[in-house]
Design an enzyme around this catalytic site. Structure first.
Site, PDB file in Angstrom:
ATOM      1  N   PHE A  74       0.815  -1.227   0.000  1.00 56.24           N
ATOM      2  CA  PHE A  74       0.000   0.000   0.000  1.00 56.24           C
ATOM      3  C   PHE A  74       0.845   1.273   0.000  1.00 56.24           C
ATOM      4  O   PHE A  74       0.375   2.329  -0.392  1.00 56.24           O
ATOM      5  CB  PHE A  74      -0.921   0.016   1.233  1.00 56.24           C
ATOM      6  CG  PHE A  74      -0.230   0.445   2.507  1.00 56.24           C
ATOM      7  CD1 PHE A  74      -0.171   1.784   2.873  1.00 56.24           C
ATOM      8  CD2 PHE A  74       0.405  -0.491   3.330  1.00 56.24           C
ATOM      9  CE1 PHE A  74       0.489   2.187   4.038  1.00 56.24           C
ATOM     10  CE2 PHE A  74       1.068  -0.100   4.484  1.00 56.24           C
ATOM     11  CZ  PHE A  74       1.110   1.243   4.835  1.00 56.24           C
ATOM     12  N   SER A 114       5.326  -6.713   4.546  1.00 58.03           N
ATOM     13  CA  SER A 114       5.874  -7.013   5.879  1.00 58.03           C
ATOM     14  C   SER A 114       6.690  -8.304   5.864  1.00 58.03           C
ATOM     15  O   SER A 114       6.499  -9.176   5.009  1.00 58.03           O
ATOM     16  CB  SER A 114       4.732  -7.153   6.889  1.00 58.03           C
ATOM     17  OG  SER A 114       4.017  -8.353   6.623  1.00 58.03           O
ATOM     18  N   CYS A 129       9.860   1.398   3.830  1.00 56.74           N
ATOM     19  CA  CYS A 129      10.807   0.440   4.389  1.00 56.74           C
ATOM     20  C   CYS A 129      12.203   1.043   4.477  1.00 56.74           C
ATOM     21  O   CYS A 129      13.093   0.446   5.078  1.00 56.74           O
ATOM     22  CB  CYS A 129      10.808  -0.855   3.595  1.00 56.74           C
ATOM     23  SG  CYS A 129      11.308  -0.636   1.895  1.00 56.74           S
TER      24      CYS A 129
END
Lengths: 144, 510
Positions: free
Chosen positions: B173, B250, B306
């Protein structure tokens, strides 16, 4: 609320606004002083090219990895207001045009300094514009 | 910035919001075999603009049959597409690149609307995506093999790089436009066919991208779009027609679901996962440059990337330097203007959804319970006139140690944890103690210190006086340890290798 230019997007947007206003001014001068119509129209066309040049540099260089949103030295748009052409003679209008050119040059210099922390290619582009705008100042002086 | 937007850019003492490109509520479809088709699933999820809370789209939750249809189309298209010359394939990408440039501003605004990031960040994301398309247009050179003459008398050996078939990506996302472009351009440039599965939270940029793919004239089935959630992903991982999967998200999902399932079904995998990035500051660092970089790294994209800074480590016992630097950080962080990213003066948008904000709030509570000092509390903020639901201001914890949850786990929000290390050895040890290995940065004016850091730190992306060490399209987006599962990364030559098989031919002509 006092509004300041904090983000790259705002700085680019305000520059576009200044160039547009400047071009409109030269359009009005071309009508009022037909003896210098070509010169004023050329200056107005240049304004549009200068605007496009900065927008292109931004679009081609923008990346979220640099500090696009976090300028440490926000600019105040009120410091760069352009004057209307209300003179009654060519000489008065040219004085106004020269002051406006200096204002845009000052904005470009400040934007170059600020955008050095924002986006790598922008300072060079603004610096190049300053060099070109100084030639415009010479041209305006030659019309007096 | 399109030429028609000039009047919108006027800066005066009123709130100026750029025009929204999405009007009303869009009902999303899949794009399979060159056609826009309904999902087999009847259930939908609302897509909400996190700044305004306005519903902007309805996306189907997806069905295994959607993926099966896309795989069939992609398999059918593959034999013809791999025989299309690399130069012709590159020309399709050049057309796409041109269309992306023409729609640059709209794409950026769509990203802001569905994700919440500010317009500068959204445009930056679009630019980085386009750079990958540009990179892939070099495929006639990038895909070249190599050869050796006379490996034995009269015998030559040649290495050829060949496409494998159908590949797919499961996109996150947080960079809804860019991430699928880390993979797809290289996949189709090398002659494979492709399926994109965007995040159901932010599917609109991929829809816009797919509209442009369609306009660029790619043959039916070469690039397909399937919306959805769990079921389409399961089918991608298990369908024998899919040769490889790219994932960004993730660590829990990337390692335990994507990597394990896809490899157990014999697929290639590149799973780029979570992170806990350390930014190390030495007392000799240039404060102005350092602070500007830190602001963007910790609070840019509202901390949802990230490569975001998470732990800030001050090296040495120069308390004055630390206090001065933190003072400037707090002053700047406190002055950040929050709001809707389409408002040009806004510097930080909301988190992408309410549950993401709740997750970050949980970590702030955890930091307090475990004894860290919250010296800037992001729970107190003003985002008028927008609803507070997804907004959260920058938070700064001091007195953090590595035993604390906030120093170890990925928060994915605008939270800075400040730690101290006696010397560079201890700082490097801190970085390497993390289970993650995505990125780390050092701020110093000493070359020897920087070299030592880049040499010893176990992370894939290293910044030296750079807060967000984001590799360009012509380099791999690296990552180690719990931040990456697979062998070859996205972007650059790694991507070319991921999407091709090396075939060796040994030949003798009588």
């Amino acid at each position: 609320m006092a509004l300041v230019l904090r983000t790259t997007s705002q700085i680019i947007g305000h520059h576009a606004e200044l160039e547009k206003k400047s071009a409109e001014g030269y359009g009005a001068l071309a009508e009022r002083h037909p003896e210098h119509q070509d010169a004023f129209n050329r200056l107005g066309d240049e304004n549009h090219r200068h605007r496009a040049r900065v927008e292109r540099a931004y679009r081609l260089g923008v990346t979220d990895a640099f500090e696009v949103g976090f300028t440490p030295n926000p600019l105040d748009p009120g410091d760069y207001a352009l004057e209307e052409f209300t003179g009654e003679s060519l000489s008065e209008d040219l004085d106004t045009a020269l002051r406006n050119e200096e204002t845009v040059i000052r904005f470009c210099l400040d934007a170059a300094k600020t955008s050095g922390k924002l986006l790598p290619d922008l300072p060079d582009t603004f610096d190049q514009l300053v060099r070109r705008k100084r030639k415009r100042v010479e041209l305006l002086r030659s019309l007096t | 910035m399109d030429s028609g937007s000039a009047k919108e850019l006027k800066v005066v003492d009123v709130m100026v919001v750029l025009e929204e490109p999405i009007k009303g509520v869009i009902e999303l479809k899949n794009y399979i075999d060159g056609e826009w088709v309904e999902s087999e699933a009847s259930e939908t999820r609302d897509v909400v603009n996190p700044a305004t809370l306005k519903k902007i789209a309805k996306v189907p939750v997806g069905h295994r049959e959607d993926v099966k249809a896309a795989v069939d189309a992609a398999k059918d298209a593959f034999p013809r597409w791999r025989r299309t010359t690399p130069l012709s394939r590159a020309r399709y990408l050049m057309t796409l690149k041109q269309l992306l440039e023409e729609n640059f501003e709209e794409l950026g605004r769509v990203v802001t609307m569905e994700h919440g990031k500010i317009i500068d960040e959204a445009r930056g994301e679009v630019r980085r995506g386009i750079e990958n398309v540009e990179m892939a247009t070099g495929i006639p050179s990038l895909m070249m093999g190599y050869n050796a003459e006379d490996i034995s008398r009269g015998i030559d050996e040649v290495l050829i790089k060949q496409p494998l078939g159908v590949f797919a990506c499961v996109a996150p996302f947080n960079f809804p436009f860019m991430v699928s472009l880390w993979f797809m351009p290289y996949a189709v440039a090398t002659g494979n066919t492709y399926i994109i599965k965007p995040s159901p939270w932010t599917p609109l940029s991929t829809m816009k991208l797919t509209e442009l793919i369609d306009e660029a004239g790619f043959p039916p089935g070469v690039i397909n779009l399937v919306n959805g959630e769990v079921e389409p992903v399961s089918e991608i991982l298990e369908n024998p027609g899919v040769k490889g999967v790219s994932f960004v998200g993730s660590t829990k999902i990337g390692r335990d679901v994507i990597y394990r399932n896809a490899t157990s079904h014999g697929k290639r995998v590149q799973a780029q996962c979570g992170a806990k990035n350390f930014l190390v500051v030495t007392p000799d660092a240039d404060v102005e440059l350092t602070v500007s970089s830190l602001m963007s790294s910790f609070f840019g994209n509202t901390g949802q990337r990230c490569l975001a800074g998470a732990n800030l480590v001050f090296v040495g016992d120069d308390q004055g330097f630390m206090e001065k630097t933190l003072g400037v950080i707090k002053e700047r962080a406190g002055a950040i203007k929050m709001g809707y990213g389409l408002e040009e003066g806004v510097q930080m948008g909301p988190l992408q959804a309410e549950h993401r904000k709740k997750r970050v709030l949980g970590y702030i509570e955890s930091g307090l319970k475990e004894g860290a000092t919250l010296t800037m509390d992001g729970r107190e903020f003003n985002c008028d006139p927008y609803p507070e639901t997804c907004f959260l201001a920058p938070s700064i914890f001091e007195g953090v140690n590595l035993d604390m949850t906030i120093a170890r786990e990925e928060i994915f929000g605008p939270v800075m944890s400040v730690l101290t290390a006696e010397d560079l050895d201890e700082a490097i040890g801190m970085v390497n103690s993390s289970s993650y290995g995505n990125a780390a940065s050092i701020f110093t004016t000493k070359g020897g210190t920087a070299r030592r850091f880049q040499y010893d730190v176990e992370c894939g992306n290293i910044g030296v006086n750079i807060g967000t060490a984001a590799p360009m399209a012509f380099f791999p987006f690296s990552g180690m340890k719990d931040s990456f599962f697979g062998d070859l990364h996205g972007q650059g030559k790694d991507a070319v290798d991921f999407f091709t098989e090396n075939k060796v031919v040994i030949q003798r002509w009588p």
